[in-house]
Write an enzyme that holds these catalytic residues in place. Structure first.
Site, PDB file in Angstrom:
ATOM      1  N   SER A 252      31.722  33.537  42.898  1.00 15.48           N
ATOM      2  CA  SER A 252      30.522  32.701  42.861  1.00 15.48           C
ATOM      3  C   SER A 252      29.927  32.511  44.259  1.00 15.48           C
ATOM      4  O   SER A 252      28.990  31.746  44.424  1.00 15.48           O
ATOM      5  CB  SER A 252      30.860  31.346  42.245  1.00 15.48           C
ATOM      6  OG  SER A 252      31.923  30.755  42.950  1.00 15.48           O
ATOM      7  N   CYS A 341      47.530  28.975  43.187  1.00 19.33           N
ATOM      8  CA  CYS A 341      47.866  28.565  44.564  1.00 19.33           C
ATOM      9  C   CYS A 341      47.864  27.043  44.658  1.00 19.33           C
ATOM     10  O   CYS A 341      47.726  26.477  45.733  1.00 19.33           O
ATOM     11  CB  CYS A 341      46.907  29.190  45.568  1.00 19.33           C
ATOM     12  SG  CYS A 341      45.206  28.657  45.355  1.00 19.33           S
TER      13      CYS A 341
HETATM   14  N1  SAH Z   1      41.757  37.162  45.746  1.00 20.12           N
HETATM   15  C1  SAH Z   1      41.065  36.833  46.981  1.00 20.12           C
HETATM   16  C2  SAH Z   1      41.086  35.354  47.295  1.00 20.12           C
HETATM   17  C3  SAH Z   1      40.471  34.467  46.229  1.00 20.12           C
HETATM   18  S1  SAH Z   1      39.983  32.882  46.809  1.00 20.12           S
HETATM   19  C4  SAH Z   1      41.626  37.675  48.120  1.00 20.12           C
HETATM   20  O1  SAH Z   1      42.592  38.457  47.904  1.00 20.12           O
HETATM   21  O2  SAH Z   1      41.123  37.592  49.237  1.00 20.12           O
HETATM   22  C5  SAH Z   1      39.123  32.203  45.463  1.00 20.12           C
HETATM   23  C6  SAH Z   1      37.692  32.662  45.309  1.00 20.12           C
HETATM   24  O3  SAH Z   1      37.195  32.111  44.109  1.00 20.12           O
HETATM   25  C7  SAH Z   1      36.695  32.235  46.381  1.00 20.12           C
HETATM   26  O4  SAH Z   1      36.118  33.379  46.959  1.00 20.12           O
HETATM   27  C8  SAH Z   1      35.630  31.392  45.651  1.00 20.12           C
HETATM   28  O5  SAH Z   1      34.315  31.658  46.128  1.00 20.12           O
HETATM   29  C9  SAH Z   1      35.781  31.886  44.242  1.00 20.12           C
HETATM   30  N2  SAH Z   1      35.406  30.968  43.155  1.00 20.12           N
HETATM   31  C10 SAH Z   1      35.675  29.650  43.031  1.00 20.12           C
HETATM   32  N3  SAH Z   1      35.270  29.181  41.835  1.00 20.12           N
HETATM   33  C11 SAH Z   1      34.723  30.233  41.173  1.00 20.12           C
HETATM   34  C12 SAH Z   1      34.141  30.389  39.867  1.00 20.12           C
HETATM   35  N4  SAH Z   1      34.068  29.367  39.009  1.00 20.12           N
HETATM   36  N5  SAH Z   1      33.701  31.595  39.512  1.00 20.12           N
HETATM   37  C13 SAH Z   1      33.768  32.639  40.369  1.00 20.12           C
HETATM   38  N6  SAH Z   1      34.329  32.555  41.598  1.00 20.12           N
HETATM   39  C14 SAH Z   1      34.798  31.366  41.994  1.00 20.12           C
END
Ligand code: SAH
Length: 412
Positions: A252, A341
């Site tokens: 998002s 996490c």
């Molecule tokens: N897997 C990634 C880290 C994920 S961090 C890596 O390996 O680097 C979590 C992510 O979820 C963030 O980038 C945040 O922008 C996104 N996020 C949070 N809520 C969300 C939602 N409802 N829908 C889509 N993305 C979301």
């Protein structure tokens, strides 16, 4: 020297060398923010040296359980040197690493990541407790001395600081230079921005999971991969590096997606092997189901739904929902890499949540592996809360792979 006197029988966790002292355990005493205090049992016996946090529910956190230990610059230099030495023995397949992981390294509230091992390397630190804040100049000097680096960027712009009554702060603390960086982990490169990225710029804790994902892609020949909550595309690049034909990535955050696309290009993968969606994951998963789409592999790596155990109920429903949808969207024989996490969700509870998601979806699967954070984000014997990141690899039952596997199972 100020003193904290505990209530009767409240010394038990300290005797087991757990470093947190909750306000409910304190009979009397206190101090200024970050001040070193002597912690005593209700009978006046020495228990620990700790720093005081007037605004926090965790009123004090321990620096040392040794009565003869002086809490001074030499103490912090020794702690930082120990953290750096430990990393030299951990298996870290990257030129970026977590150097200090808070309580697990005996430094509550201090998080430090290193990007780059050579002279151009940079440290990015979060000072998240009153104690870390109070000793910031000493810690900064000790970090640079222990690594031989000259630059340290502060990313103390997080909610955790508010709980400690500290204002958000960000910027160069020592030296300066570009905030745009690249790191090399396993067989791929990833770019990041230490000033505007999440946390210190990148999720180093998922390094080895990304590698496992690449290996699965290679071994199982993934055609269609779905990477949910992709951030800057770490799992996307890993899947492509493992030979996945196509990866759909959802986040998002527009800036994160732009960087994810740039990271695909940085590794020389054709742009038509990756699709990026600026969207809500839950809504997208429902849309895929309605459209009848299916995937060979899905990553679910959401943000922290439950910062503390108090949020566990609502978070459990949110985890269950995305896992139910994810399991439905998998082809039989497909694999789910699913994570939490949240400190407030234990490994056990997470397992139960995914199991109940499977039950609701009418899907069974083999749990082929339990996952945790990379070794430079350690948990310790004394501090189980260090296990914040947990994951499962689930292979959906049915399909060619699963049948083959069942046919070769030993009979005794
Ligand atoms: N897997 C990634 C880290 C994920 S961090 C890596 O390996 O680097 C979590 C992510 O979820 C963030 O980038 C945040 O922008 C996104 N996020 C949070 N809520 C969300 C939602 N409802 N829908 C889509 N993305 C979301």
């Amino acid at each position: 020297m100020k003193t904290l006197r505990l209530r009767p029988s409240k010394e038990r966790s300290l005797v087991r060398r757990h470093p947190w002292i909750f306000d409910s355990a304190i009979a009397k005493g206190g101090g200024d923010a970050g001040e070193t205090v002597r912690v005593e049992s209700s009978e006046g016996q020495f228990l620990a040296w700790a720093f005081y946090s007037p605004a926090s529910k965790i009123s004090a956190r321990v620096w040392s359980f040794d009565e003869t230990q002086r809490i001074d610059a030499a103490f912090f230099r020794a702690k930082i040197e120990e953290s750096v030495r430990a990393r030299a023995r951990f298996d870290i397949q990257s030129d970026a690493r977590r150097l200090v992981h808070g309580e697990s390294d005996g430094l509550p509230g201090l998080i430090v990541d290193q990007y780059g091992l050579g002279a151009d390397g940079v440290l990015v630190a979060q000072f998240l407790s009153t104690g870390a804040e109070r000793w910031k100049p000493v810690l900064a000097d000790a970090l640079l001395a222990a690594t031989g680096l000259t630059r340290l960027y502060e990313r103390s712009d997080t909610n955790a600081r508010t709980l400690e009554g500290l204002p958000p702060l960000a910027g160069w603390l020592r030296g300066d230079g570009p905030v745009e960086r690249q790191l090399q982990e396993h067989g791929w490169r990833l770019s990041l921005d230490i000033a505007t990225g999440h946390k210190t710029g990148f999720y180093l804790d998922q390094r080895d999971s990304r590698h496992k994902f690449a290996e699965h892609a290679r071994r199982l020949g993934f055609q269609r991969v779905l990477n949910c909550f992709c951030y800057t595309g770490g799992f996307t690049v890993a899947a492509l590096a493992g030979g996945a034909a196509h990866v759909t990535s959802i986040d998002s955050s527009g800036p994160a997606l732009e960087r994810a696309a740039a990271n695909v290009a940085l590794n020389g993968f054709a742009a038509d092997r990756a699709t990026f969606m600026d969207a809500d994951v839950n809504a997208s998963l429902r849309g895929f189901l309605d459209a009848g789409r299916r995937f060979d592999a899905i990553v679910l790596d959401p943000p922290k739904f439950a910062p503390t155990a108090a949020h566990a109920d609502r978070a459990a429903r949110a985890y269950k929902d995305i896992n139910r949808l994810g399991l439905k969207l998998l082809e039989p024989g497909g694999v789910l890499f699913t994570y939490s996490c949240s400190g407030g969700i234990s490994a056990d509870l997470f397992h139960k949540i995914v199991a109940s998601a499977g039950a609701d979806a009418g899907v069974d699967g083999y749990i082929t592996e339990r996952l945790g954070g990379a070794p430079d984000h350690p948990m310790t014997l004394e501090f189980p809360e260090g296990e914040y990141l947990k994951g499962l690899i689930v292979q959906k039952k049915g399909g060619a792979q699963a049948v083959e596997y069942a046919a070769t199972l030993p009979t005794c």
